[in-house]
Design a protein around this motif. Structure first.
Motif, PDB file in Angstrom:
ATOM      1  N   PRO A 116      60.844  43.607  30.958  1.00 37.89           N
ATOM      2  CA  PRO A 116      59.376  43.570  31.046  1.00 37.89           C
ATOM      3  C   PRO A 116      58.716  43.035  29.784  1.00 37.89           C
ATOM      4  O   PRO A 116      57.570  42.574  29.845  1.00 37.89           O
ATOM      5  CB  PRO A 116      59.003  45.045  31.277  1.00 37.89           C
ATOM      6  N   LEU A 117      59.402  43.099  28.654  1.00 42.34           N
ATOM      7  CA  LEU A 117      58.819  42.595  27.410  1.00 42.34           C
ATOM      8  C   LEU A 117      58.646  41.082  27.443  1.00 42.34           C
ATOM      9  O   LEU A 117      57.785  40.541  26.745  1.00 42.34           O
ATOM     10  CB  LEU A 117      59.701  42.981  26.215  1.00 42.34           C
ATOM     11  N   VAL A 118      59.468  40.407  28.228  1.00 40.89           N
ATOM     12  CA  VAL A 118      59.368  38.949  28.332  1.00 40.89           C
ATOM     13  C   VAL A 118      58.190  38.563  29.218  1.00 40.89           C
ATOM     14  O   VAL A 118      57.457  37.614  28.926  1.00 40.89           O
ATOM     15  CB  VAL A 118      60.678  38.355  28.893  1.00 40.89           C
ATOM     16  N   GLY A 119      57.981  39.301  30.292  1.00 43.41           N
ATOM     17  CA  GLY A 119      56.874  39.006  31.200  1.00 43.41           C
ATOM     18  C   GLY A 119      57.203  39.463  32.606  1.00 43.41           C
ATOM     19  O   GLY A 119      58.377  39.593  32.963  1.00 43.41           O
ATOM     20  N   PRO A 120      56.182  39.703  33.441  1.00 44.38           N
ATOM     21  CA  PRO A 120      56.424  40.205  34.795  1.00 44.38           C
ATOM     22  C   PRO A 120      57.195  39.225  35.670  1.00 44.38           C
ATOM     23  O   PRO A 120      57.971  39.645  36.527  1.00 44.38           O
ATOM     24  CB  PRO A 120      55.020  40.455  35.343  1.00 44.38           C
ATOM     25  N   ASP A 121      56.998  37.921  35.465  1.00 45.58           N
ATOM     26  CA  ASP A 121      57.730  36.943  36.268  1.00 45.58           C
ATOM     27  C   ASP A 121      59.220  36.980  35.944  1.00 45.58           C
ATOM     28  O   ASP A 121      60.063  36.942  36.844  1.00 45.58           O
ATOM     29  CB  ASP A 121      57.173  35.536  36.045  1.00 45.58           C
ATOM     30  N   TYR A 122      59.536  37.077  34.664  1.00 42.08           N
ATOM     31  CA  TYR A 122      60.940  37.157  34.237  1.00 42.08           C
ATOM     32  C   TYR A 122      61.565  38.453  34.736  1.00 42.08           C
ATOM     33  O   TYR A 122      62.694  38.451  35.255  1.00 42.08           O
ATOM     34  CB  TYR A 122      61.019  37.073  32.712  1.00 42.08           C
ATOM     35  N   ASP A 123      60.849  39.562  34.592  1.00 40.09           N
ATOM     36  CA  ASP A 123      61.352  40.858  35.031  1.00 40.09           C
ATOM     37  C   ASP A 123      61.664  40.824  36.524  1.00 40.09           C
ATOM     38  O   ASP A 123      62.737  41.271  36.958  1.00 40.09           O
ATOM     39  CB  ASP A 123      60.302  41.925  34.721  1.00 40.09           C
ATOM     40  N   ALA A 124      60.755  40.282  37.322  1.00 40.35           N
ATOM     41  CA  ALA A 124      60.969  40.221  38.765  1.00 40.35           C
ATOM     42  C   ALA A 124      62.144  39.317  39.114  1.00 40.35           C
ATOM     43  O   ALA A 124      62.953  39.633  39.997  1.00 40.35           O
ATOM     44  CB  ALA A 124      59.696  39.728  39.455  1.00 40.35           C
ATOM     45  N   ARG A 125      62.231  38.188  38.417  1.00 42.43           N
ATOM     46  CA  ARG A 125      63.314  37.238  38.689  1.00 42.43           C
ATOM     47  C   ARG A 125      64.680  37.843  38.368  1.00 42.43           C
ATOM     48  O   ARG A 125      65.636  37.692  39.137  1.00 42.43           O
ATOM     49  CB  ARG A 125      63.079  35.969  37.867  1.00 42.43           C
ATOM     50  N   MET A 126      64.777  38.531  37.244  1.00 40.83           N
ATOM     51  CA  MET A 126      66.048  39.131  36.847  1.00 40.83           C
ATOM     52  C   MET A 126      66.420  40.287  37.771  1.00 40.83           C
ATOM     53  O   MET A 126      67.593  40.458  38.124  1.00 40.83           O
ATOM     54  CB  MET A 126      65.963  39.605  35.398  1.00 40.83           C
ATOM     55  N   LYS A 127      65.436  41.087  38.173  1.00 40.44           N
ATOM     56  CA  LYS A 127      65.733  42.186  39.080  1.00 40.44           C
ATOM     57  C   LYS A 127      66.224  41.670  40.425  1.00 40.44           C
ATOM     58  O   LYS A 127      67.103  42.262  41.046  1.00 40.44           O
ATOM     59  CB  LYS A 127      64.492  43.065  39.264  1.00 40.44           C
ATOM     60  N   GLU A 128      65.667  40.571  40.877  1.00 39.41           N
ATOM     61  CA  GLU A 128      66.128  39.978  42.131  1.00 39.41           C
ATOM     62  C   GLU A 128      67.545  39.441  41.990  1.00 39.41           C
ATOM     63  O   GLU A 128      68.389  39.633  42.869  1.00 39.41           O
ATOM     64  CB  GLU A 128      65.174  38.856  42.543  1.00 39.41           C
ATOM     65  N   ARG A 129      67.819  38.812  40.875  1.00 43.14           N
ATOM     66  CA  ARG A 129      69.135  38.191  40.664  1.00 43.14           C
ATOM     67  C   ARG A 129      70.225  39.234  40.473  1.00 43.14           C
ATOM     68  O   ARG A 129      71.358  39.059  40.923  1.00 43.14           O
ATOM     69  CB  ARG A 129      69.074  37.256  39.454  1.00 43.14           C
ATOM     70  N   TYR A 130      69.893  40.328  39.784  1.00 39.59           N
ATOM     71  CA  TYR A 130      70.891  41.343  39.461  1.00 39.59           C
ATOM     72  C   TYR A 130      70.555  42.675  40.124  1.00 39.59           C
ATOM     73  O   TYR A 130      70.900  43.725  39.605  1.00 39.59           O
ATOM     74  CB  TYR A 130      70.960  41.534  37.936  1.00 39.59           C
ATOM     75  N   ARG A 131      69.919  42.651  41.276  1.00 32.84           N
ATOM     76  CA  ARG A 131      69.375  43.863  41.887  1.00 32.84           C
ATOM     77  C   ARG A 131      70.464  44.887  42.200  1.00 32.84           C
ATOM     78  O   ARG A 131      70.172  46.089  42.237  1.00 32.84           O
ATOM     79  CB  ARG A 131      68.604  43.523  43.159  1.00 32.84           C
ATOM     80  N   ASN A 132      71.692  44.466  42.439  1.00 37.76           N
ATOM     81  CA  ASN A 132      72.756  45.404  42.782  1.00 37.76           C
ATOM     82  C   ASN A 132      73.621  45.769  41.584  1.00 37.76           C
ATOM     83  O   ASN A 132      74.647  46.418  41.735  1.00 37.76           O
ATOM     84  CB  ASN A 132      73.647  44.810  43.882  1.00 37.76           C
ATOM     85  N   GLU A 133      73.199  45.351  40.385  1.00 38.19           N
ATOM     86  CA  GLU A 133      74.070  45.521  39.228  1.00 38.19           C
ATOM     87  C   GLU A 133      73.426  46.281  38.083  1.00 38.19           C
ATOM     88  O   GLU A 133      74.056  46.502  37.065  1.00 38.19           O
ATOM     89  CB  GLU A 133      74.504  44.142  38.716  1.00 38.19           C
ATOM     90  N   THR A 134      72.164  46.680  38.197  1.00 37.20           N
ATOM     91  CA  THR A 134      71.433  47.202  37.052  1.00 37.20           C
ATOM     92  C   THR A 134      71.094  48.679  37.194  1.00 37.20           C
ATOM     93  O   THR A 134      70.228  49.038  37.966  1.00 37.20           O
ATOM     94  CB  THR A 134      70.119  46.423  36.858  1.00 37.20           C
ATOM     95  N   PRO A 135      71.746  49.558  36.450  1.00 38.00           N
ATOM     96  CA  PRO A 135      71.362  50.957  36.464  1.00 38.00           C
ATOM     97  C   PRO A 135      70.114  51.190  35.635  1.00 38.00           C
ATOM     98  O   PRO A 135      69.778  50.404  34.773  1.00 38.00           O
ATOM     99  CB  PRO A 135      72.576  51.658  35.820  1.00 38.00           C
TER     100      PRO A 135
END
Length: 231
Positions: A116-135
């Motif tokens: 989230p420190l980078v920005g909401p677009d980056y946060d959303a993009r990364m969560k989508e890409r790694y949605r099954n891998e991030t605790p």
């Protein structure tokens, strides 16, 4: 992550996002983490074979790149492999250079609190890409080596209190707003357990205040390998 994705039309975005994740994780971590991730980023940007999904560089070359000796290179590679940021795919024996690949899932786990420190677009993009891998429960931190002792050198809550006093002296307003809400639970084997009054407070501390918190705790209790927040 499929290596083929790193050579297709969207490869540039994925690579830049990955390097951004490593960068912000380092900038928000302890000095040990900063140094390790800066060295990793230098090796990846200069020598990573994205098509083969492989990093294969001799220790002498890394020593020259990082401006260190080969012994330091060995220690750094061990830190990165112990942290599972790099996975050894071929050992270096009889003059053969070792090969490693990036562990994308572990990079996501390490850096997720900083997205989230980078920005909401980056946060959303990364969560989508790694949605099954991030605790979201455990935050991995800087010093990857396991501590030699299982108990803090100077005891528990007493030294925690001194760490809190030091934080209050550094920034009284910040301490009152955030750190004063933390409740010490335990510190053993490098794992610091804390209780927060709310998920919002936990999330804010994870994304904005880990660096001063870890520095203060390590000065009193010793190396912190991770923080576990309890509800």
């Amino acid at each position: 992550m499929n290596p083929l994705r790193l050579t297709g039309p969207e490869a540039g975005v994925i690579k830049y996002d990955l390097l951004t994740a490593l960068s912000v994780a380092g900038l928000n971590g302890s000095p040990t983490l900063q140094t390790s991730l800066m060295r990793l980023i230098a090796a990846v940007t200069s020598r990573y074979n994205w098509r083969a999904d492989e990093l294969s560089v001799g220790q002498r070359d890394l020593a020259r790149m990082w401006s260190v000796n080969e012994r330091t290179v060995k220690r750094e590679i061990k830190r990165l492999t112990d942290a599972q940021l790099l996975i050894c795919t071929r050992g270096g024996v009889r003059g053969r250079v070792a090969a490693y690949r990036l562990n994308y899932a572990q990079i996501a786990r390490l850096s997720e609190p900083c997205w989230p420190l980078v920005g909401p677009d980056y946060d959303a993009r990364m969560k989508e890409r790694y949605r099954n891998e991030t605790p979201v429960k455990v935050v991995q931190l800087a010093d990857y080596a396991k501590p030699e002792a299982t108990e803090p050198a100077q005891g528990g809550p007493g030294t925690w209190q001194r760490a809190m006093v030091n934080l209050s002296r550094e920034n009284a307003d910040q301490f009152k707003a955030w750190f004063s809400q933390l409740e010490y639970v335990a510190f053993e084997g490098g794992v610091l357990e804390l209780r927060t009054p709310s998920k919002f407070a936990q999330r804010y501390i994870e994304t904005h205040l880990l660096r001063p918190l870890v520095a203060a705790v390590e000065a009193e209790l010793g190396p912190v390998t991770r923080i576990e927040f309890k509800g």
